[in-house]
Motif scaffolding. Structure first.
Motif, PDB file in Angstrom:
ATOM      1  N   ILE A 126      49.780  99.452 159.852  1.00  0.00           N
ATOM      2  CA  ILE A 126      49.015  98.677 160.828  1.00  0.00           C
ATOM      3  C   ILE A 126      49.081  99.310 162.208  1.00  0.00           C
ATOM      4  CG2 ILE A 126      49.003  96.498 162.110  1.00  0.00           C
ATOM      5  CD1 ILE A 126      47.475  96.394 159.497  1.00  0.00           C
ATOM      6  N   TYR A 127      50.232  99.837 162.587  1.00  0.00           N
ATOM      7  CA  TYR A 127      50.335 100.502 163.888  1.00  0.00           C
ATOM      8  C   TYR A 127      49.371 101.686 163.960  1.00  0.00           C
ATOM      9  CZ  TYR A 127      52.087 103.331 167.742  1.00  0.00           C
ATOM     10  OH  TYR A 127      52.174 104.076 168.892  1.00  0.00           O
ATOM     11  N   ASN A 128      49.389 102.534 162.939  1.00  0.00           N
ATOM     12  CA  ASN A 128      48.496 103.700 162.923  1.00  0.00           C
ATOM     13  C   ASN A 128      47.033 103.275 162.879  1.00  0.00           C
ATOM     14  OD1 ASN A 128      50.631 105.536 162.956  1.00  0.00           O
ATOM     15  ND2 ASN A 128      50.849 105.492 160.731  1.00  0.00           N
ATOM     16  N   LEU A 129      46.766 102.220 162.113  1.00  0.00           N
ATOM     17  CA  LEU A 129      45.395 101.736 162.000  1.00  0.00           C
ATOM     18  C   LEU A 129      44.891 101.197 163.338  1.00  0.00           C
ATOM     19  CD1 LEU A 129      42.979 101.019 160.119  1.00  0.00           C
ATOM     20  CD2 LEU A 129      44.082  98.808 159.747  1.00  0.00           C
ATOM     21  N   THR A 130      45.688 100.363 163.986  1.00  0.00           N
ATOM     22  CA  THR A 130      45.251  99.767 165.254  1.00  0.00           C
ATOM     23  C   THR A 130      45.102 100.827 166.347  1.00  0.00           C
ATOM     24  OG1 THR A 130      47.560  99.189 165.737  1.00  0.00           O
ATOM     25  CG2 THR A 130      46.177  97.478 164.780  1.00  0.00           C
ATOM     26  N   GLN A 131      45.978 101.821 166.324  1.00  0.00           N
ATOM     27  CA  GLN A 131      45.857 102.896 167.306  1.00  0.00           C
ATOM     28  C   GLN A 131      44.542 103.653 167.106  1.00  0.00           C
ATOM     29  OE1 GLN A 131      47.918 103.608 170.056  1.00  0.00           O
ATOM     30  NE2 GLN A 131      48.594 101.567 169.428  1.00  0.00           N
ATOM     31  N   SER A 132      44.199 103.918 165.859  1.00  0.00           N
ATOM     32  CA  SER A 132      42.936 104.614 165.564  1.00  0.00           C
ATOM     33  C   SER A 132      41.744 103.774 165.999  1.00  0.00           C
ATOM     34  CB  SER A 132      42.840 104.912 164.057  1.00  0.00           C
ATOM     35  OG  SER A 132      43.840 105.816 163.660  1.00  0.00           O
ATOM     36  N   LEU A 133      41.808 102.468 165.721  1.00  0.00           N
ATOM     37  CA  LEU A 133      40.693 101.588 166.086  1.00  0.00           C
ATOM     38  C   LEU A 133      40.555 101.470 167.599  1.00  0.00           C
ATOM     39  CD1 LEU A 133      41.195  98.753 163.425  1.00  0.00           C
ATOM     40  CD2 LEU A 133      39.459 100.549 163.408  1.00  0.00           C
ATOM     41  N   LYS A 134      41.680 101.439 168.315  1.00  0.00           N
ATOM     42  CA  LYS A 134      41.635 101.349 169.782  1.00  0.00           C
ATOM     43  C   LYS A 134      40.978 102.575 170.396  1.00  0.00           C
ATOM     44  CE  LYS A 134      45.661  98.364 170.588  1.00  0.00           C
ATOM     45  NZ  LYS A 134      47.073  98.316 171.050  1.00  0.00           N
ATOM     46  N   HIS A 135      41.190 103.731 169.761  1.00  0.00           N
ATOM     47  CA  HIS A 135      40.621 104.970 170.282  1.00  0.00           C
ATOM     48  C   HIS A 135      39.269 105.302 169.633  1.00  0.00           C
ATOM     49  CE1 HIS A 135      44.901 105.344 171.421  1.00  0.00           C
ATOM     50  NE2 HIS A 135      44.416 105.995 172.474  1.00  0.00           N
ATOM     51  N   ASP A 146      48.303  90.849 152.726  1.00  0.00           N
ATOM     52  CA  ASP A 146      48.556  89.611 153.474  1.00  0.00           C
ATOM     53  C   ASP A 146      49.635  89.838 154.538  1.00  0.00           C
ATOM     54  OD1 ASP A 146      51.161  88.057 151.758  1.00  0.00           O
ATOM     55  OD2 ASP A 146      50.133  89.779 150.922  1.00  0.00           O
ATOM     56  N   TYR A 147      50.574  90.745 154.260  1.00  0.00           N
ATOM     57  CA  TYR A 147      51.596  91.092 155.254  1.00  0.00           C
ATOM     58  C   TYR A 147      50.950  91.800 156.451  1.00  0.00           C
ATOM     59  CZ  TYR A 147      55.930  92.969 157.248  1.00  0.00           C
ATOM     60  OH  TYR A 147      56.969  93.273 158.091  1.00  0.00           O
ATOM     61  N   HIS A 148      50.066  92.760 156.164  1.00  0.00           N
ATOM     62  CA  HIS A 148      49.347  93.460 157.236  1.00  0.00           C
ATOM     63  C   HIS A 148      48.537  92.479 158.078  1.00  0.00           C
ATOM     64  CE1 HIS A 148      49.412  97.163 154.408  1.00  0.00           C
ATOM     65  NE2 HIS A 148      50.442  97.198 155.231  1.00  0.00           N
ATOM     66  N   PHE A 149      47.902  91.517 157.402  1.00  0.00           N
ATOM     67  CA  PHE A 149      47.081  90.535 158.115  1.00  0.00           C
ATOM     68  C   PHE A 149      47.946  89.736 159.086  1.00  0.00           C
ATOM     69  CE2 PHE A 149      45.044  86.337 158.494  1.00  0.00           C
ATOM     70  CZ  PHE A 149      43.795  86.723 158.950  1.00  0.00           C
ATOM     71  N   ARG A 150      49.149  89.382 158.646  1.00  0.00           N
ATOM     72  CA  ARG A 150      50.055  88.645 159.529  1.00  0.00           C
ATOM     73  C   ARG A 150      50.483  89.516 160.700  1.00  0.00           C
ATOM     74  NH1 ARG A 150      54.629  87.783 156.721  1.00  0.00           N
ATOM     75  NH2 ARG A 150      55.434  86.218 158.139  1.00  0.00           N
ATOM     76  N   GLU A 151      50.662  90.802 160.466  1.00  0.00           N
ATOM     77  CA  GLU A 151      50.985  91.709 161.577  1.00  0.00           C
ATOM     78  C   GLU A 151      49.862  91.704 162.607  1.00  0.00           C
ATOM     79  OE1 GLU A 151      53.474  95.505 160.786  1.00  0.00           O
ATOM     80  OE2 GLU A 151      52.130  95.324 159.067  1.00  0.00           O
ATOM     81  N   LEU A 152      48.628  91.782 162.161  1.00  0.00           N
ATOM     82  CA  LEU A 152      47.482  91.749 163.073  1.00  0.00           C
ATOM     83  C   LEU A 152      47.425  90.420 163.817  1.00  0.00           C
ATOM     84  CD1 LEU A 152      44.707  93.357 160.830  1.00  0.00           C
ATOM     85  CD2 LEU A 152      45.712  94.376 162.881  1.00  0.00           C
ATOM     86  N   MET A 153      47.666  89.349 163.093  1.00  0.00           N
ATOM     87  CA  MET A 153      47.589  88.011 163.678  1.00  0.00           C
ATOM     88  C   MET A 153      48.672  87.823 164.732  1.00  0.00           C
ATOM     89  SD  MET A 153      47.602  84.415 161.569  1.00  0.00           S
ATOM     90  CE  MET A 153      49.291  84.644 161.005  1.00  0.00           C
ATOM     91  N   GLU A 154      49.909  88.213 164.398  1.00  0.00           N
ATOM     92  CA  GLU A 154      51.032  87.987 165.312  1.00  0.00           C
ATOM     93  C   GLU A 154      51.021  88.931 166.507  1.00  0.00           C
ATOM     94  OE1 GLU A 154      54.696  87.849 163.091  1.00  0.00           O
ATOM     95  OE2 GLU A 154      53.851  86.434 161.633  1.00  0.00           O
ATOM     96  N   SER A 155      50.285  90.039 166.408  1.00  0.00           N
ATOM     97  CA  SER A 155      50.169  90.962 167.544  1.00  0.00           C
ATOM     98  C   SER A 155      48.865  90.730 168.320  1.00  0.00           C
ATOM     99  CB  SER A 155      50.236  92.409 167.054  1.00  0.00           C
ATOM    100  OG  SER A 155      49.158  92.702 166.188  1.00  0.00           O
ATOM    101  N   ASN A 156      48.187  89.610 168.000  1.00  0.00           N
ATOM    102  CA  ASN A 156      46.924  89.260 168.663  1.00  0.00           C
ATOM    103  C   ASN A 156      45.896  90.383 168.557  1.00  0.00           C
ATOM    104  OD1 ASN A 156      47.857  86.680 169.644  1.00  0.00           O
ATOM    105  ND2 ASN A 156      49.032  87.783 171.200  1.00  0.00           N
ATOM    106  N   SER A 157      45.811  90.975 167.372  1.00  0.00           N
ATOM    107  CA  SER A 157      44.908  92.117 167.166  1.00  0.00           C
ATOM    108  C   SER A 157      43.731  91.794 166.254  1.00  0.00           C
ATOM    109  CB  SER A 157      45.691  93.302 166.574  1.00  0.00           C
ATOM    110  OG  SER A 157      46.718  93.715 167.451  1.00  0.00           O
ATOM    111  N   LEU A 158      43.528  90.522 165.942  1.00  0.00           N
ATOM    112  CA  LEU A 158      42.435  90.164 165.044  1.00  0.00           C
ATOM    113  C   LEU A 158      41.063  90.422 165.658  1.00  0.00           C
ATOM    114  CD1 LEU A 158      43.695  86.877 163.330  1.00  0.00           C
ATOM    115  CD2 LEU A 158      43.577  89.170 162.357  1.00  0.00           C
ATOM    116  N   ASP A 159      41.025  90.609 166.991  1.00  0.00           N
ATOM    117  CA  ASP A 159      39.734  90.908 167.623  1.00  0.00           C
ATOM    118  C   ASP A 159      39.235  92.303 167.257  1.00  0.00           C
ATOM    119  OD1 ASP A 159      41.681  92.251 169.019  1.00  0.00           O
ATOM    120  OD2 ASP A 159      40.893  91.772 171.003  1.00  0.00           O
ATOM    121  N   MET A 160      40.073  93.094 166.607  1.00  0.00           N
ATOM    122  CA  MET A 160      39.649  94.408 166.129  1.00  0.00           C
ATOM    123  C   MET A 160      38.782  94.305 164.877  1.00  0.00           C
ATOM    124  SD  MET A 160      42.994  96.799 166.639  1.00  0.00           S
ATOM    125  CE  MET A 160      43.577  97.205 168.299  1.00  0.00           C
ATOM    126  N   LEU A 161      38.727  93.096 164.316  1.00  0.00           N
ATOM    127  CA  LEU A 161      37.959  92.868 163.103  1.00  0.00           C
ATOM    128  C   LEU A 161      36.601  92.257 163.413  1.00  0.00           C
ATOM    129  CD1 LEU A 161      40.822  91.189 161.057  1.00  0.00           C
ATOM    130  CD2 LEU A 161      39.889  93.459 160.587  1.00  0.00           C
TER     131      LEU A 161
END
Length: 476
Positions: A126-135, A146-161
């Motif tokens: 998820i870290y590598n994925l979010t970094q790629s999406l940010k750039h 489902d674990y990855h989804f919770r990581e996105l949710m708890e890091s307030n990163s669902l707006d990347m979807l």
């Protein structure tokens, strides 16, 4: 000063854009004719002259060809005309080869689209994925557990979807509510569920037969599990070596909480106001787990949380039973061992954990229509059938998941449909009421107990205190 677009320009551009998307997304296939010019003229409120001009642009681009007396036909694309969707997948997925088959079929049905499968390391996925999406260089579509989804949710990163659910999917009718609950946030489902698996018992049929256990055996409760484990454990040799264990316990956080669920255990109070880790139901469940290893010696002592330690031992016929998922059962395809699957036993109640995988679309994707077309295909009956025929992983579509005609010898266990028995009582990791950080805390603190260095009550009391300290910091 910027020129203001006229109504005509808006309609003209809309027509070209929508027709291109229908061709590129595969809604209109190569060899098929588009609507007649007079019909297009009425639909888009453009003159026939304007329609012909726009179609001429698409002829120049090679997307369509004009057939005298018949109309305009979509052409067979060359490589330069194809758009590329990047599909991100994590490296330790058991479905990668099946996904390649699904991609191949999608590309056949959508000749203007090419799919590039990008394999990302599972470590820090998820870290590598979010970094790629940010750039802005991340995949257009990607798998999330489902674990990855919770990581996105708890890091307030669902707006990347970019939230998307195919129109043909009816949650209640076509799938299972629990599967969608895993990926629900604020009453919406930002991703499209793709596969799922409850945690089940896999057992070695040869080892059961050699222990004289009937083919019609029952494992309804913890006493049954202990009895079967005892009967299939081959005792100490002259050099104090156990030849075969009856069960292999896993201290992974998506395995051992199954025993808590079966004993009505809880990590947190139902309102999540405080931890109840030190309640007697938890202590009883953990004592049972520890006794399998230390008192009854029917399981090896594995203090490490890796699933693969237990499952690799099972594949080498060092253990007669394990807790595992339909994902890992893909490892058993055409394997020499004779194996099957059954629901976990119950104690005070029935219960197991439910895991899942879903498909997300990047909010920054420049080809969202094509990305949506790919996701729609991957949860179509055809793609889900490919998934079922080629592996054990359970497809999201109920009609495919429960179709016995798709079961293949050498791929699926005889009792594949055992998953249906546990769906009504399965819980997700999210239902346990813990954040990822809190789960990691528990995993660290449990090591003393798994190593038989601490009493159950002491472990549970300490974890409860630590969790309540965290709750206090949340409320400050």
């Amino acid at each position: 000063m910027l020129k203001r677009k006229s109504v005509f320009e808006n309609r003209y551009n809309k027509f070209i854009h929508e027709l291109k998307e229908e061709i590129i997304s595969g809604k209109i296939k190569p060899g098929e004719f588009i609507l007649p010019e007079n019909t297009l003229s009425k639909v888009y409120e453009l003159s026939r002259v304007s329609i012909r001009k726009a179609l001429a642009e698409l002829v120049e681009e090679g997307l369509i060809e004009k057939i005298p007396g018949k109309g305009n036909r979509v052409t067979i694309p060359n490589d330069t005309q194809k758009q590329t969707i990047t599909l991100g997948w994590f490296s330790n997925s058991y479905e990668i080869e099946i996904i390649r088959k699904i991609i191949k079929r999608f590309e056949q049905l959508n000749p203007f689209t090419k799919v590039n499968l990008q394999i990302l390391p599972n470590s820090q996925y998820i870290y590598n994925l979010t970094q790629s999406l940010k750039h802005d260089n991340g995949p257009d579509v990607f798998i999330v557990s489902d674990y990855h989804f919770r990581e996105l949710m708890e890091s307030n990163s669902l707006d990347m979807l970019d939230p998307f659910l195919p129109e043909h999917v009816d949650i209640e009718k076509d799938s299972y509510k629990q599967v969608f609950d895993m990926f629900t946030y604020n009453q919406t489902v930002p991703v499209t569920p793709f596969v799922f698996s409850p945690v089940m018992i896999c057992y070695n049929r040869r080892m059961f037969e050699e222990a004289g256990i009937s083919k019609n055996f029952k494992m309804e409760n913890w006493d049954d599990l202990l009895e079967l484990s005892t009967r299939t454990t081959k005792g100490l040799q002259s050099d104090s070596i156990i030849k075969e264990y009856g069960f292999c316990f896993s201290s992974s956080t998506n395995r051992w909480p199954v025993f808590l669920l079966q004993n009505k255990g809880l990590f947190m109070a139902e309102d999540r106001s405080k931890s109840v880790m030190n309640r007697k139901e938890n202590i009883e469940a953990l004592n049972y787990c520890g006794d399998l290893m230390y008192k009854h010696q029917v399981s090896p002592i594995f203090s490490h949380g890796s699933n693969e330690l237990a499952e690799n031992l099972f594949m080498r016929e060092g253990a007669a039973m394990i807790l595992t998922t339909y994902y890992f059962m893909n490892e058993f395809r055409d394997h020499k061992i004779k194996w099957d699957v059954l629901p976990p036993p119950q104690n005070e109640t029935a219960g197991t954990l439910l895991l899942g995988g879903a498909l997300g679309i990047s909010a920054n994707s420049k080809i969202k229509e094509a990305a949506q077309a790919l996701v729609s295909f991957m949860v179509s009956t055809e793609a889900q059938t490919l998934l079922k025929q080629n592996g054990c992983t359970i497809p999201m579509l109920r009609i495919v998941a429960e179709d016995n005609n798709l079961l293949q010898p050498g791929v699926h266990p005889e009792q594949y449909n055992a998953f249906k028995e546990v769906m009504g009582t399965s819980k997700t990791i999210r239902d346990l009421g813990l954040t990822i950080e809190e789960f990691e805390l528990i995993e660290r603190e449990m090591q003393f107990f798994w190593a038989n260095m601490e009493k159950t009550e002491d472990t549970c009391k300490r974890i409860e205190e630590l969790l309540n300290l965290k709750q206090a910091t949340y409320n400050v």
